[in-house]
Write an enzyme that holds these catalytic residues in place. Structure first.
Site, PDB file in Angstrom:
ATOM      1  N   TYR A  30      64.558  -0.935  59.753  1.00 38.12           N
ATOM      2  CA  TYR A  30      65.424  -0.921  58.574  1.00 38.12           C
ATOM      3  C   TYR A  30      65.269   0.388  57.799  1.00 38.12           C
ATOM      4  CZ  TYR A  30      67.230  -2.420  53.996  1.00 38.12           C
ATOM      5  OH  TYR A  30      67.916  -2.524  52.807  1.00 38.12           O
ATOM      6  N   SER A  33      67.679   2.040  50.092  1.00 40.52           N
ATOM      7  CA  SER A  33      66.476   1.235  49.914  1.00 40.52           C
ATOM      8  C   SER A  33      65.276   2.160  49.752  1.00 40.52           C
ATOM      9  CB  SER A  33      66.242   0.331  51.129  1.00 40.52           C
ATOM     10  OG  SER A  33      64.962  -0.281  51.071  1.00 40.52           O
TER      11      SER A  33
END
Length: 292
Positions: A119, A106
Protein backbone atom coordinates in the site's frame (compact mmCIF):
# COMPACT_ATOMS: atom_id res chain seq x y z
CA UNK A 1 -17.88 0.17 -7.72
CA UNK A 2 -21.63 -0.61 -7.72
CA UNK A 3 -24.42 1.85 -8.51
CA UNK A 4 -26.77 0.00 -6.14
CA UNK A 5 -24.20 -0.60 -3.38
CA UNK A 6 -24.55 0.81 0.15
CA UNK A 7 -22.16 3.70 -0.55
CA UNK A 8 -24.11 4.75 -3.65
CA UNK A 9 -27.42 4.55 -1.79
CA UNK A 10 -26.05 6.70 1.03
CA UNK A 11 -24.80 9.34 -1.42
CA UNK A 12 -28.17 9.53 -3.16
CA UNK A 13 -29.92 9.93 0.18
CA UNK A 14 -27.73 12.66 1.68
CA UNK A 15 -26.30 14.64 -1.26
CA UNK A 16 -27.56 17.23 -3.71
CA UNK A 17 -29.96 16.05 -6.44
CA UNK A 18 -27.40 17.50 -8.88
CA UNK A 19 -25.02 14.66 -7.95
CA UNK A 20 -24.30 12.15 -10.71
CA UNK A 21 -22.99 8.70 -9.82
CA UNK A 22 -20.94 6.67 -12.30
CA UNK A 23 -19.95 3.02 -12.00
CA UNK A 24 -16.17 2.74 -12.38
CA UNK A 25 -13.54 0.14 -11.58
CA UNK A 26 -10.10 1.77 -11.85
CA UNK A 27 -8.56 -1.53 -12.96
CA UNK A 28 -10.78 -1.61 -16.07
CA UNK A 29 -9.80 0.78 -18.90
CA UNK A 30 -13.30 0.48 -20.42
CA UNK A 31 -14.87 1.79 -17.19
CA UNK A 32 -12.43 4.70 -17.09
CA UNK A 33 -13.08 5.55 -20.75
CA UNK A 34 -16.84 5.53 -20.17
CA UNK A 35 -16.47 7.87 -17.16
CA UNK A 36 -14.20 10.18 -19.15
CA UNK A 37 -16.67 10.40 -22.02
CA UNK A 38 -19.56 11.12 -19.66
CA UNK A 39 -17.58 13.85 -17.88
CA UNK A 40 -16.46 15.48 -21.12
CA UNK A 41 -20.03 15.46 -22.47
CA UNK A 42 -21.42 17.13 -19.35
CA UNK A 43 -18.67 19.74 -18.89
CA UNK A 44 -17.86 20.63 -22.49
CA UNK A 45 -19.23 24.16 -22.15
CA UNK A 46 -17.74 24.96 -18.75
CA UNK A 47 -14.63 22.85 -18.37
CA UNK A 48 -14.06 20.78 -15.24
CA UNK A 49 -13.11 22.56 -12.04
CA UNK A 50 -11.91 19.74 -9.81
CA UNK A 51 -10.83 16.13 -9.71
CA UNK A 52 -10.48 14.31 -6.38
CA UNK A 53 -8.55 11.02 -6.58
CA UNK A 54 -9.86 9.20 -3.51
CA UNK A 55 -9.28 5.53 -4.39
CA UNK A 56 -7.28 3.55 -1.85
CA UNK A 57 -6.83 -0.20 -2.06
CA UNK A 58 -4.98 -2.62 0.22
CA UNK A 59 -5.71 -6.25 0.95
CA UNK A 60 -2.72 -7.56 2.91
CA UNK A 61 -0.96 -6.61 6.14
CA UNK A 62 2.32 -8.52 6.30
CA UNK A 63 6.07 -8.31 5.86
CA UNK A 64 7.25 -7.80 2.28
CA UNK A 65 8.59 -11.35 2.12
CA UNK A 66 5.20 -12.70 3.17
CA UNK A 67 3.20 -10.47 0.79
CA UNK A 68 2.42 -11.89 -2.67
CA UNK A 69 3.83 -9.88 -5.55
CA UNK A 70 0.27 -9.82 -6.92
CA UNK A 71 -0.68 -7.65 -3.95
CA UNK A 72 1.88 -5.02 -4.96
CA UNK A 73 0.51 -5.10 -8.51
CA UNK A 74 -3.12 -4.76 -7.41
CA UNK A 75 -2.28 -1.80 -5.16
CA UNK A 76 -0.40 -0.10 -8.00
CA UNK A 77 -3.23 -0.79 -10.47
CA UNK A 78 -5.81 1.00 -8.31
CA UNK A 79 -3.82 3.52 -6.30
CA UNK A 80 -1.42 4.60 -9.05
CA UNK A 81 -2.13 3.48 -12.62
CA UNK A 82 -5.92 3.85 -12.44
CA UNK A 83 -5.66 7.32 -10.92
CA UNK A 84 -2.95 8.26 -13.44
CA UNK A 85 -5.10 7.23 -16.40
CA UNK A 86 -8.15 9.08 -15.07
CA UNK A 87 -6.15 12.24 -14.28
CA UNK A 88 -4.46 12.32 -17.69
CA UNK A 89 -7.81 11.84 -19.40
CA UNK A 90 -9.33 14.82 -17.58
CA UNK A 91 -6.37 17.19 -17.93
CA UNK A 92 -7.67 18.98 -21.07
CA UNK A 93 -10.82 19.97 -19.16
CA UNK A 94 -8.87 20.95 -16.04
CA UNK A 95 -6.42 23.04 -18.04
CA UNK A 96 -9.28 24.87 -19.75
CA UNK A 97 -10.81 25.84 -16.40
CA UNK A 98 -7.46 26.39 -14.61
CA UNK A 99 -8.90 24.02 -12.04
CA UNK A 100 -7.73 21.70 -9.26
CA UNK A 101 -6.39 18.17 -8.79
CA UNK A 102 -6.73 16.78 -5.27
CA UNK A 103 -5.37 13.36 -4.37
CA UNK A 104 -5.84 11.46 -1.13
CA UNK A 105 -2.53 9.84 -0.22
CA UNK A 106 -1.32 8.35 3.05
CA UNK A 107 1.48 8.85 5.60
CA UNK A 108 2.35 5.23 4.73
CA UNK A 109 3.67 6.68 1.47
CA UNK A 110 6.09 8.89 3.44
CA UNK A 111 7.13 6.55 6.26
CA UNK A 112 8.03 2.83 6.35
CA UNK A 113 4.95 1.61 8.20
CA UNK A 114 5.51 -2.02 9.24
CA UNK A 115 3.58 -4.49 7.06
CA UNK A 116 2.12 -1.87 4.69
CA UNK A 117 4.77 -1.92 1.97
CA UNK A 118 2.42 -2.78 -0.90
CA UNK A 119 0.00 0.00 0.00
CA UNK A 120 2.70 2.48 1.02
CA UNK A 121 4.81 2.14 -2.13
CA UNK A 122 1.77 2.77 -4.34
CA UNK A 123 0.88 5.88 -2.31
CA UNK A 124 4.50 7.08 -2.44
CA UNK A 125 4.46 6.75 -6.23
CA UNK A 126 1.20 8.71 -6.41
CA UNK A 127 2.51 11.52 -4.19
CA UNK A 128 5.61 11.91 -6.37
CA UNK A 129 3.46 11.90 -9.50
CA UNK A 130 1.29 14.68 -8.04
CA UNK A 131 4.38 16.73 -7.18
CA UNK A 132 5.47 16.35 -10.80
CA UNK A 133 2.03 17.41 -12.04
CA UNK A 134 2.19 20.41 -9.69
CA UNK A 135 5.37 21.66 -11.38
CA UNK A 136 4.33 20.86 -14.95
CA UNK A 137 0.82 22.30 -14.70
CA UNK A 138 1.86 25.53 -12.98
CA UNK A 139 1.99 27.50 -16.29
CA UNK A 140 -1.57 26.31 -17.01
CA UNK A 141 -2.86 27.62 -13.69
CA UNK A 142 -3.87 24.15 -12.43
CA UNK A 143 -3.20 23.71 -8.71
CA UNK A 144 -2.40 20.29 -7.25
CA UNK A 145 -2.81 19.20 -3.61
CA UNK A 146 -2.21 15.95 -1.74
CA UNK A 147 -4.16 15.01 1.39
CA UNK A 148 -2.21 12.82 3.84
CA UNK A 149 -4.82 11.79 6.43
CA UNK A 150 -4.32 9.90 9.66
CA UNK A 151 -6.38 6.83 10.53
CA UNK A 152 -10.13 7.39 10.18
CA UNK A 153 -13.01 4.94 10.47
CA UNK A 154 -13.75 4.36 6.83
CA UNK A 155 -15.59 1.25 5.67
CA UNK A 156 -12.38 -0.75 5.17
CA UNK A 157 -11.26 0.07 8.71
CA UNK A 158 -14.58 -1.00 10.23
CA UNK A 159 -14.76 -4.25 8.27
CA UNK A 160 -12.87 -6.58 10.64
CA UNK A 161 -14.24 -9.63 8.84
CA UNK A 162 -12.49 -8.57 5.63
CA UNK A 163 -9.11 -8.46 7.36
CA UNK A 164 -9.72 -11.84 8.99
CA UNK A 165 -10.51 -13.30 5.58
CA UNK A 166 -7.38 -11.79 4.06
CA UNK A 167 -5.26 -13.21 6.87
CA UNK A 168 -6.65 -16.71 6.28
CA UNK A 169 -5.98 -16.42 2.53
CA UNK A 170 -2.41 -15.33 3.25
CA UNK A 171 -1.81 -18.30 5.55
CA UNK A 172 -3.25 -20.68 2.98
CA UNK A 173 -1.12 -19.30 0.14
CA UNK A 174 2.27 -19.09 1.86
CA UNK A 175 4.95 -21.56 0.74
CA UNK A 176 5.65 -24.12 3.44
CA UNK A 177 9.24 -22.94 3.87
CA UNK A 178 8.14 -19.37 4.62
CA UNK A 179 5.40 -20.48 7.00
CA UNK A 180 7.91 -22.60 8.91
CA UNK A 181 10.49 -19.79 9.04
CA UNK A 182 8.08 -17.13 10.33
CA UNK A 183 5.46 -19.25 12.07
CA UNK A 184 1.69 -19.02 11.97
CA UNK A 185 1.72 -17.36 15.39
CA UNK A 186 3.91 -14.59 13.92
CA UNK A 187 1.22 -13.76 11.35
CA UNK A 188 -1.51 -14.00 13.99
CA UNK A 189 0.47 -11.55 16.12
CA UNK A 190 0.75 -9.06 13.22
CA UNK A 191 -2.96 -9.38 12.56
CA UNK A 192 -3.82 -8.74 16.20
CA UNK A 193 -1.53 -5.71 16.39
CA UNK A 194 -3.05 -4.29 13.22
CA UNK A 195 -6.63 -4.68 14.46
CA UNK A 196 -5.63 -3.09 17.77
CA UNK A 197 -4.19 -0.05 15.94
CA UNK A 198 -7.47 0.37 14.05
CA UNK A 199 -9.27 0.95 17.34
CA UNK A 200 -7.56 4.33 17.48
CA UNK A 201 -9.20 5.37 14.18
CA UNK A 202 -11.18 8.61 14.37
CA UNK A 203 -14.94 8.31 13.67
CA UNK A 204 -15.37 11.93 12.55
CA UNK A 205 -14.32 12.24 8.90
CA UNK A 206 -14.93 15.99 8.71
CA UNK A 207 -11.21 16.97 8.96
CA UNK A 208 -10.54 15.05 5.73
CA UNK A 209 -13.62 16.48 4.01
CA UNK A 210 -12.63 19.99 5.14
CA UNK A 211 -9.12 19.52 3.74
CA UNK A 212 -10.48 18.34 0.38
CA UNK A 213 -12.91 21.27 0.29
CA UNK A 214 -10.15 23.77 1.02
CA UNK A 215 -7.93 22.23 -1.65
CA UNK A 216 -10.76 22.61 -4.16
CA UNK A 217 -11.99 26.08 -3.24
CA UNK A 218 -9.24 28.11 -1.52
CA UNK A 219 -7.64 30.84 -3.62
CA UNK A 220 -4.21 29.53 -2.58
CA UNK A 221 -4.59 25.87 -1.59
CA UNK A 222 -1.76 24.08 0.20
CA UNK A 223 0.43 21.53 -1.52
CA UNK A 224 -0.04 19.17 1.44
CA UNK A 225 -2.78 18.70 4.02
CA UNK A 226 -2.40 16.53 7.13
CA UNK A 227 -5.82 15.98 8.72
CA UNK A 228 -5.84 13.71 11.75
CA UNK A 229 -4.55 13.36 15.28
CA UNK A 230 -0.84 13.11 16.05
CA UNK A 231 0.46 13.51 12.49
CA UNK A 232 2.61 16.51 13.40
CA UNK A 233 4.48 14.44 15.99
CA UNK A 234 4.83 11.53 13.57
CA UNK A 235 6.36 13.66 10.84
CA UNK A 236 8.65 15.45 13.30
CA UNK A 237 10.01 12.11 14.51
CA UNK A 238 10.32 10.81 10.94
CA UNK A 239 12.28 13.79 9.63
CA UNK A 240 14.35 14.89 12.62
CA UNK A 241 15.10 11.95 14.94
CA UNK A 242 17.53 9.04 14.45
CA UNK A 243 16.44 6.00 12.44
CA UNK A 244 16.24 3.77 15.51
CA UNK A 245 13.76 6.09 17.20
CA UNK A 246 11.72 6.42 14.01
CA UNK A 247 11.45 2.66 13.71
CA UNK A 248 10.54 2.17 17.35
CA UNK A 249 7.89 4.89 17.19
CA UNK A 250 6.08 3.20 14.30
CA UNK A 251 6.36 -0.18 16.01
CA UNK A 252 5.02 1.20 19.29
CA UNK A 253 1.99 2.91 17.77
CA UNK A 254 1.26 0.61 14.83
CA UNK A 255 2.71 -2.91 14.59
CA UNK A 256 5.44 -4.27 16.85
CA UNK A 257 6.78 -7.50 15.38
CA UNK A 258 7.44 -10.54 17.49
CA UNK A 259 10.43 -12.74 16.65
CA UNK A 260 10.01 -15.09 13.66
CA UNK A 261 9.94 -18.74 14.68
CA UNK A 262 13.28 -19.63 13.02
CA UNK A 263 15.11 -16.93 15.03
CA UNK A 264 13.80 -17.94 18.44
CA UNK A 265 16.32 -19.53 20.80
CA UNK A 266 16.32 -23.30 20.62
CA UNK A 267 14.70 -23.47 17.18
CA UNK A 268 16.46 -25.45 14.43
CA UNK A 269 18.71 -23.12 12.45
CA UNK A 270 19.00 -20.51 15.19
CA UNK A 271 22.60 -19.50 15.88
CA UNK A 272 24.26 -17.57 18.72
CA UNK A 273 25.00 -14.77 16.27
CA UNK A 274 21.32 -14.50 15.37
CA UNK A 275 20.33 -14.50 19.02
CA UNK A 276 22.85 -11.74 19.73
CA UNK A 277 21.39 -9.73 16.83
CA UNK A 278 18.06 -9.70 18.64
CA UNK A 279 19.46 -7.39 21.35
CA UNK A 280 18.61 -3.73 20.78
CA UNK A 281 21.32 -1.46 19.48
CA UNK A 282 22.70 0.43 22.49
CA UNK A 283 23.41 3.43 20.25
CA UNK A 284 19.84 3.84 19.09
CA UNK A 285 18.74 5.84 22.13
CA UNK A 286 15.75 5.36 24.41
CA UNK A 287 12.41 3.96 23.37
CA UNK A 288 9.70 6.43 22.22
CA UNK A 289 7.86 6.05 25.53
CA UNK A 290 11.02 6.81 27.48
CA UNK A 291 11.72 9.78 25.23
CA UNK A 292 8.29 11.16 26.02
Amino acid sequence: LELDGPGALELRACCSPRLRLLQMDLTKPADISRALEFTKAHTSSTGLWGLVNNAGHNDVVADVELSPVATFRSCMEVNFFGALELTKGLLPLLRRSRGRIVTVGSPAGDMPYPCLAAYGTSKAAMALLMDTFSCELLPWGVKVSVIQPGCFKTESVRNVGHWEQRKQLLLASLPRELLQAYGEDYIEHLHGQFLHSLRLALPDLSPVVDAITDALLAAQPRRRYYPGRGLGLMYFIHYYLPEGLRRRFLQTFFINHCLPRALRPGQPGSTPAQEAAQDPDPNEGPSPMAAQ
